[in-house]
Design an enzyme around this catalytic site. Structure first.
Site, PDB file in Angstrom:
ATOM      1  N   LEU A 177      25.514   3.274  37.108  1.00 36.11           N
ATOM      2  CA  LEU A 177      26.749   3.866  37.342  1.00 36.11           C
ATOM      3  C   LEU A 177      27.602   3.630  38.685  1.00 36.11           C
ATOM      4  CD1 LEU A 177      28.697   4.938  35.306  1.00 36.11           C
ATOM      5  CD2 LEU A 177      27.606   7.309  35.979  1.00 36.11           C
ATOM      6  N   VAL A 180      30.251   0.865  39.131  1.00 33.17           N
ATOM      7  CA  VAL A 180      31.421   1.262  38.423  1.00 33.17           C
ATOM      8  C   VAL A 180      32.218   2.455  39.172  1.00 33.17           C
ATOM      9  CG1 VAL A 180      32.649   2.131  36.413  1.00 33.17           C
ATOM     10  CG2 VAL A 180      30.434   0.832  36.168  1.00 33.17           C
ATOM     11  N   GLU A 181      31.599   3.236  39.789  1.00 40.39           N
ATOM     12  CA  GLU A 181      32.084   4.555  40.598  1.00 40.39           C
ATOM     13  C   GLU A 181      32.640   4.070  41.885  1.00 40.39           C
ATOM     14  OE1 GLU A 181      32.979   7.233  39.986  1.00 40.39           O
ATOM     15  OE2 GLU A 181      32.309   7.392  37.865  1.00 40.39           O
ATOM     16  N   SER A 182      31.780   3.461  42.734  1.00 44.17           N
ATOM     17  CA  SER A 182      31.885   3.209  44.364  1.00 44.17           C
ATOM     18  C   SER A 182      31.424   1.643  44.549  1.00 44.17           C
ATOM     19  CB  SER A 182      30.938   4.120  45.100  1.00 44.17           C
ATOM     20  OG  SER A 182      29.630   3.920  44.604  1.00 44.17           O
ATOM     21  N   TYR A 286      35.950   2.747  31.137  1.00 44.23           N
ATOM     22  CA  TYR A 286      34.871   2.821  31.766  1.00 44.23           C
ATOM     23  C   TYR A 286      33.451   2.556  31.359  1.00 44.23           C
ATOM     24  CZ  TYR A 286      32.288   6.392  34.860  1.00 44.23           C
ATOM     25  OH  TYR A 286      31.208   6.950  35.643  1.00 44.23           O
TER      26      TYR A 286
END
Length: 580
Positions: A177, A180-182, A286
């Site tokens: 994850l 995707v986030e950072s 997402y």
């Protein structure tokens, strides 16, 4: 990166209240942006939130790779875009360390590699036939360099995160994850105030115990933020009966948003699975991003991708320091570059660890034992440098703090002062770094300096924030956007503007002033109580008091999907010169 989701009717009413479309777009992501106020729902359970968290680093890195910049541009991109110009060479070394950490394995075929362990924990359905997943998958396959980049960055942190998902019995897909986030950039900071690998906004971070101070920001702490993120995901999964697609959607847009979408489908006789829900655009893409990444990591050869080998062993160890420690001293004791210390301990904003703890450092596994030994033999009084300062006429805690690159509260705390009153001749103890500023290239101050000094189009103006200033006022006077002003100064539009803070503005006006707020009358903002009358609307109240609809909603924590009720009490902050 919180985005308050407003219905069409509120958008329309805002337009009629005197805001232009461009104004609404600029402030769409953070309703508090116009007044710089903190969200009112800090203590509310984020499981009930309706805020969308727009992933930061993923899109930034994807855009860089998609632009055809290739390896050279990728490796040359400035870390967090925020390091002073004179330190660019050192900053480049830091980026190379982030993107090319020392491998703890060779290129030979292994059975004990980390990727096998990751795959063993996959439990989500990768076979879903959905156009959104296929679109993401096609992009990743066309840009294998993107996968290389995130793997290189994540190799510092992946073993620890995978280990934590296993301890909790969670799907190991969740370890991906942060891609995707950072994009596994520990310094990633979004226009919506989200920070770190897991991109926590301040309110959600605070709810999960991620504290923030002048010294540190736990949202960037590898251990604390990972624990908070997995706890959050666990609770969301429990809320949605173990469905991790719904839990992930809620992590992005809030549990309240997902529950509302499910209720609408249920009432319409439709399926309530993730793929059938009408959700915000960001949330619709997402989960497909994560599923597409999981498919690639599950069988990279099927997609023509070669994953760099990673040995299944920890990259770092946690060492108890027992007290505050200068990070330059820590690097010397550990025998590593200070940039490596910052990359493993990105929560530290300054030149030392937090004096209030936790007193620990993450250091590379190979150096951990030597660091512990050296630290035990190092004199405690040399762990942090201190300076004696004699108060002079005209001094205040603010002026002294600026002189020594610290804050009044830190000086008060160190000297056990009960107030901010000081007297001439008084001796103060001021904490200071043992090295020059060039030794701390990844500290918050140096990252901010690079951001502010980067050449942009327009006329450069240095502006000192005054009481009553807002991003909106400053941006409007210089014919730039709110988001631009925030980005140029390493901030988000919702960050508070503190009087005395210096901003850099690349003005589009022909004759920019050095102190823009001098052209405005001194604000006479007062707190006003208002009781809703029959026929009132947010638009009508905003027009009557010359404020913005979004501000009224933010000040009163209103659910803008609901109508105002006669007799309802509101709090308004208005400039009494422009109000009835």
């Amino acid at each position: 990166m919180p985005v308050k989701r407003l219905p069409f009717i509120l958008l329309a009413s805002t337009l009629f209240s005197g805001c232009s479309t461009s104004q609404i777009v600029e402030n769409w992501h953070t309703p508090s942006a116009w007044f710089g106020t903190e969200e009112k729902n800090q203590q509310k359970d984020p499981l009930d939130s309706q805020q969308v968290v727009v992933a930061k680093g993923d899109e930034d890195l994807k855009a860089d790779v998609a632009a055809g910049n290739g390896e050279d541009s990728a490796s040359g991109a400035p870390l967090d875009d925020a390091i002073s110009p004179e330190l660019q060479a050192k900053a480049q070394q830091a980026r190379e360390k982030l993107d090319n950490p020392a491998r703890q394995s060779d290129a030979s075929t292994r059975t004990d590699d980390l990727w096998s362990r990751l795959r063993d924990g996959f439990t989500m359905d990768h076979s879903v036939d959905n156009a959104r997943v296929q679109a993401q998958l096609d992009w990743y396959v066309r840009h294998p360099r993107y996968i290389d980049r995130v793997v290189e960055r994540g190799s510092r942190y992946l073993h620890y995160i995978i280990n934590e998902t296993e301890k909790r019995g969670l799907p190991s897909e969740l370890a991906l994850l942060p891609v995707v986030e950072s994009a596994f950039d520990p310094f990633a900071y979004s226009h919506g105030r989200a920070a770190g690998l897991w991109q926590f906004i301040p309110s959600t971070g605070k709810y999960f115990g991620l504290t923030q101070s002048w010294w540190h920001d736990d949202r960037r702490d590898v251990i604390a933020a990972t624990d908070a993120a997995l706890t959050y995901l666990e609770r969301l999964a429990n809320r949605f009966d173990g469905d991790y697609t719904l839990a992930l959607a809620a992590y992005n847009s809030g549990g309240g948003t997902v529950s509302s979408a499910m209720r609408r489908n249920r009432n319409a006789g439709k399926s309530t699975d993730y793929w059938s829900l009408t959700l915000p655009t960001e949330t619709r893409h997402y989960v497909p991003k994560l599923i597409a990444l999981a498919k690639i990591f599950d069988d990279p050869k099927a997609y023509g991708i070669d994953l760099p080998p990673l040995k299944d062993e920890p990259y770092f160890e946690v060492v108890d320091t027992g007290s505050q420690l200068d990070l330059a001293q820590a690097a010397e004791l550990a025998g590593v570059d200070i940039d490596e210390i910052y990359l493993l301990n990105p929560s530290y904003n300054r030149w030392a660890t937090n004096p209030d703890g936790p007193h620990r450092l993450l250091v590379p596994k190979q150096q951990a034992e030597a660091f512990q030994t050296a630290l035990s033999e190092f004199p405690s009084e040399q762990r942090v440098s201190w300076q004696n300062y004699k108060v002079r006429k005209g001094d205040s805690l603010n002026t002294i703090a600026r002189k020594f690159a610290t804050t009044p509260s830190v000086i008060q705390q160190v000297n056990k002062l009960n107030s901010d009153l000081i007297r001439i001749g008084q001796q103060l103890l001021i904490p200071s770094s043992t090295k020059g500023s060039d030794a701390y290239a990844l500290s918050q101050a140096q990252r901010l300096e690079r951001t502010q000094d980067r050449k942009r189009s327009g006329n450069k103006v240095r502006y000192t924030v005054r009481r009553g200033d807002t991003f909106w006022d400053i941006a409007r006077e210089h014919r730039v956007s709110v988001r631009e002003v925030a980005a140029w100064n390493g901030m988000a539009p919702g960050d508070p503007l503190i009087p005395g803070k210096e901003l850099v503005i690349w003005s589009k006006t022909s004759k920019p002033t050095m102190v823009a707020s001098n052209t405005r009358g001194k604000a006479m903002v007062r707190k006003v109580g208002y009781r809703v009358r029959s026929g009132d609307s947010l638009s009508a109240i905003a027009s009557r008091f010359s404020v913005n609809v979004r501000d009224i909603a933010s000040w009163n924590d209103l659910n803008t999907d609901r109508y105002l009720q006669p007799g309802q009490s509101l709090v308004l902050y208005v400039d009494i010169r422009n109000s009835p």
